[in-house]
Structure formats: C-alpha cells, structure tokens
Design a protein around this motif. Structure first.
Motif, short mmCIF file in Angstrom:
data_model
loop_
_atom_site.label_atom_id
_atom_site.label_comp_id
_atom_site.label_asym_id
_atom_site.label_seq_id
_atom_site.Cartn_x
_atom_site.Cartn_y
_atom_site.Cartn_z
N MET A 38 0.85 -1.20 0.00
CA MET A 38 0.00 0.00 0.00
C MET A 38 0.88 1.25 0.00
O MET A 38 0.98 1.99 0.97
N ARG A 89 -3.78 -2.74 -10.95
CA ARG A 89 -3.23 -3.80 -10.11
C ARG A 89 -3.35 -3.50 -8.62
O ARG A 89 -3.19 -4.39 -7.78
N GLU A 90 -3.62 -2.23 -8.27
CA GLU A 90 -3.71 -1.84 -6.86
C GLU A 90 -5.13 -1.48 -6.43
O GLU A 90 -5.34 -1.14 -5.26
N SER A 99 -6.68 -3.50 -3.36
CA SER A 99 -6.09 -3.15 -2.07
C SER A 99 -6.46 -1.74 -1.66
O SER A 99 -6.82 -1.49 -0.50
N TYR A 100 -6.36 -0.78 -2.60
CA TYR A 100 -6.62 0.62 -2.25
C TYR A 100 -8.07 0.83 -1.84
O TYR A 100 -8.35 1.38 -0.76
N PRO A 138 -9.96 -4.66 3.55
CA PRO A 138 -8.64 -4.78 2.90
C PRO A 138 -8.30 -6.22 2.55
O PRO A 138 -7.64 -6.48 1.54
N GLY A 139 -8.77 -7.15 3.38
CA GLY A 139 -8.51 -8.56 3.08
C GLY A 139 -9.16 -8.99 1.78
O GLY A 139 -8.54 -9.65 0.94
N TRP A 140 -10.43 -8.61 1.60
CA TRP A 140 -11.12 -8.92 0.34
C TRP A 140 -10.40 -8.23 -0.83
O TRP A 140 -10.32 -8.78 -1.92
N GLY A 141 -9.91 -7.01 -0.61
CA GLY A 141 -9.20 -6.31 -1.68
C GLY A 141 -7.96 -7.08 -2.12
O GLY A 141 -7.71 -7.23 -3.33
N ARG A 142 -7.18 -7.58 -1.15
CA ARG A 142 -5.98 -8.36 -1.52
C ARG A 142 -6.36 -9.67 -2.20
O ARG A 142 -5.69 -10.10 -3.15
N ASP A 162 -7.25 -8.89 -5.77
CA ASP A 162 -6.08 -8.63 -6.61
C ASP A 162 -5.42 -9.93 -7.06
O ASP A 162 -4.72 -9.96 -8.07
N ARG A 163 -5.68 -11.01 -6.30
CA ARG A 163 -5.07 -12.31 -6.65
C ARG A 163 -6.00 -13.19 -7.49
O ARG A 163 -5.57 -13.75 -8.50
#
Length: 406
Positions: free
Chosen positions: A1, A136-137, A140-141, A270-274, A277-278
C-alpha cells in the motif's frame, strides 16, 4: 500500500481522497441511513414512504448518464455537483415547521432532488479515481479506503444515535443532519486538492451510447446488477425500522451495531481487496453476494424483542459480505470498459443500479403496505432474501456458460 507513504502523485492524491471520503461518508451515512430513517419515522413515514426514501439513492442513478452530456474536466464538475446536491439537502432541516401533511412529501422531494444532482458524480469521480489508482492496486486501495470510511461512518452513527437519544426528537435529528450537510460540503474543498490526470470527457453519439449492450459479458453483468440490487432494495429500507420498531433497539444500540460492523470491516475490507487482486473481483463477487443473499436476511428475521443475538451476529457478517461485494461490483465495471469509453460503461452500470432500485422499492413498498407477519417489515425482507438468492443463481449460471464457451 504505497499510497500510505508516497510523496509524489498519485500517492498524494490517493491519501487526500481518503480524507475527503471521511467527511463525505458522514453526509452519506446520515442522509441515507439510520438517522434519515429515524427522522422519516418521526415525521410520520409509512412503510411505502420508507421504501421510496431508501430507494432514492439508487433510483437517482438514472441521472448518472448526465455526466456524458457535460463538457469540461471531471474535477470541476464533481466538485460543483457534489457541493450543490449536498447543500440542497439542508432543506430537510425546515420540515418540522411545515404543515404536517407536507412533511413526508417534502422530505422525499428534497432527498430526490439532492440525490439526482449528485448522481453524475458517481461516473465522473469513479472515472477520475480509476486514472489515479493503477488497476493492479485497485482492490487493495479501495478495500482499505472503504473499510476505513465504513469505520468512521459507523462511529459517526454511534455518536449520532447517542445525540438523538440524549437530545430527543426532533432536535437530535436536526443537529446531526445539519452537521452532516456541513461535512459533505466541506469534503468538496479537499476534492480541490486532488490531482486530475488529463482526460477530457468524450462526446457520445446516440449510437455509441448503446454500444456497451453489444458486449455480451457486460450485458450479463448489468442483468445481475439490476436483479441483485433490485432484490436488495426490496428489503433494505426496512432493516433499521425492523431493529428500531420491532426488535425495540435504541438508536444507541443501532449505532453500536454499525460500529461492530465497521470494526470487522476494517479488517475484512482490505482482506477482500488483496484476495481480489489475486483471484479476481468476479470470484469475490460470487462469495460475497451469496452471504448477502442468504445469511444476512436470515439473521435479521431471527431476531425479536428480548433476543437480539442473531441481529448482533449480523453485525459481524454484514461487512464480510459488503466489504468485498461493493468494491467487486465497481471494479468489474471498470475492468469491462475500454479506457476511452469508461464513463459510458460506468453510466450503464449506475443505470442498472437505478433500474433495480425502482423495481425493488416498488415491490418492497407494496409488500410492506400489506402489514402481514410479525411486523410490516418481515415480508419485504423475506422476499428480498429469495430474490437475492435467485440473482446469485443467475450469476453462477452465467459464469459457468462463459467458462464453457472459452
């Protein structure tokens, strides 16, 4: 981040956007959520009026395509529309002194005008932020931003509930809503500090306006958005009334409920965001919409006076669902759009929201007016659960067909 510590663009503007969102969230939460519901009930709102009021933020998205008609940069337009719409909402503060039979029509009129003025900002601001946050971010953002905003917003709800319980009605409502208007207008001052990458608003011809519908996958996505958000609208307006009037929770208790949800969301979002991203936002959408369809309404309906356990458990499950669902929906819309037609695709996305809101509010208001069940709110929430499940089933089948074609 990297946006948390970078001193250059776009990290600086990404941080400003978080601060701007903190103020805007107070306005959004108080003008559309628990506080507004309580104020409407005090003014004498019927179940049908509550359904209409709850659907307005969604229905107003029919005005989102107006963003395609404006000329100029997105920053200037976003600031002007957001500031004007939020200031206009301040007219609800005079409703206690108008004749009683005009109060609810006046509330609906002011709320509708405010929401319709603000609606194009969703297209303009989302397009602007898509240029500030690399693809790509984005998971997370926005996962981090939404979780933090959710926590601040629900802490605001807790404070608002305490103020309303302490000051009584209508003074507590008027104070909280007045502060919300000031916060919302003040948030636009921070928008002025954000950088806007050069991206003039393209002219859209009538033929081009319909072009996103030729994209089969995006068209299927729009069907899901309409169906699912419509199903949500059937019952969403009745959740807080169910807590307040049937389960006999105080405003402070409802505020605490939202704090629990936001605290969990601070970690889950934030966990769902990461995760997105995967594995992709589509997979996250499947998981989270399933929870929102079945788990949440079941827990709401199980609660009753003297037994609030399921309702408190719903405060934990709510962010597990919506902490990923909202971000996934917006990012799928962004990923579906060619860069030069991003505003156009976003306009269709928000119109799908609006179409669902109209259908859902109509169904929910009609069911609530029947007065069947332990309260007027049980039948619309039950219907919402069934319709949500059908929409998730459609999404699963549509993705399965797409995978087979590939």
């Amino acid at each position: 981040m990297s946006f948390l510590w970078g001193n250059t663009e776009p990290a600086r503007s990404q941080r400003i956007s978080i601060w701007e969102g903190l103020l805007a969230t107070l306005f959004i939460n108080w003008s559309t959520g628990m506080v507004m519901t309580g104020y409407a009930l005090w003014l004498g709102a019927t179940p049908a009026a509550l359904a209409a009021l709850g659907a307005l933020p969604t229905v107003a998205q029919f005005a989102a395509p107006m963003a395609l008609l404006f000329s100029g940069n997105r920053k200037r337009l976003s600031i002007a529309l957001a500031r004007g719409g939020r200031a206009l909402f301040g007219l609800v503060l005079v409703l206690p002194v108008v004749p009683e039979h005009w109060r609810i029509p006046g509330l609906l009129l002011v709320a509708a005008l405010s929401q319709f003025v603000i609606a194009p900002v969703n297209v303009l601001w989302t397009s602007w932020m898509a240029d500030l946050v690399p693809e790509r971010e984005r998971g997370s953002y926005f996962g981090f931003r939404n979780a933090l905003l959710g926590l601040v917003g629900t802490l605001g709800n807790l404070l608002a509930g305490a103020v309303i319980d302490l000051m009584g009605k209508p003074w507590g409502f008027l104070l909280v809503l007045g502060i919300g208007v000031v916060a919302g207008v003040g948030a636009t001052l921070l928008l002025r500090l954000q950088f806007e990458p050069p991206a003039p608003i393209p002219k859209i011809t009538p033929a081009e306006f319909r072009s996103p519908l030729k994209d089969g996958e995006f068209r299927g996505f729009l069907v899901f958005v309409t169906a699912f958000m419509g199903a949500v609208a059937v019952g969403s307006s009745f959740v807080f009334p169910l807590f307040l009037q049937y389960a006999r929770m105080t405003f402070a208790e409802v505020g605490l409920w939202t704090v629990i949800a936001a605290t969990v969301g601070l970690f889950v979002g934030p966990g769902w965001g990461r995760v997105a991203d995967r594995i992709g936002h589509v997979q996250v959408l499947i998981y989270t919409s399933g929870i929102a369809a079945v788990v949440l309404p079941t827990l709401w309906l199980l609660g009753h006076p003297g037994w609030l356990g399921p309702i408190w458990l719903a405060a934990v499950c709510d962010p597990i669902a919506w902490g990923g669902l909202g971000t996934a929906l917006t990012n799928i819309a962004l990923q579906s759009a060619p860069a030069e037609r991003r505003n156009l695709y976003l306009a269709w996305y928000w119109m799908a929201f609006a179409a669902g809101g109209v259908l859902g509010a109509t169904i929910g208001g009609s069911l609530g007016s029947l007065g069947l069940g332990p309260s007027p709110y049980h039948l619309p929430i039950l219907a919402s659960m069934l319709l949500r499940a059908l929409a998730v089933g459609y999404l699963f089948r549509a993705l399965h067909k797409t995978a087979n074609r590939k």
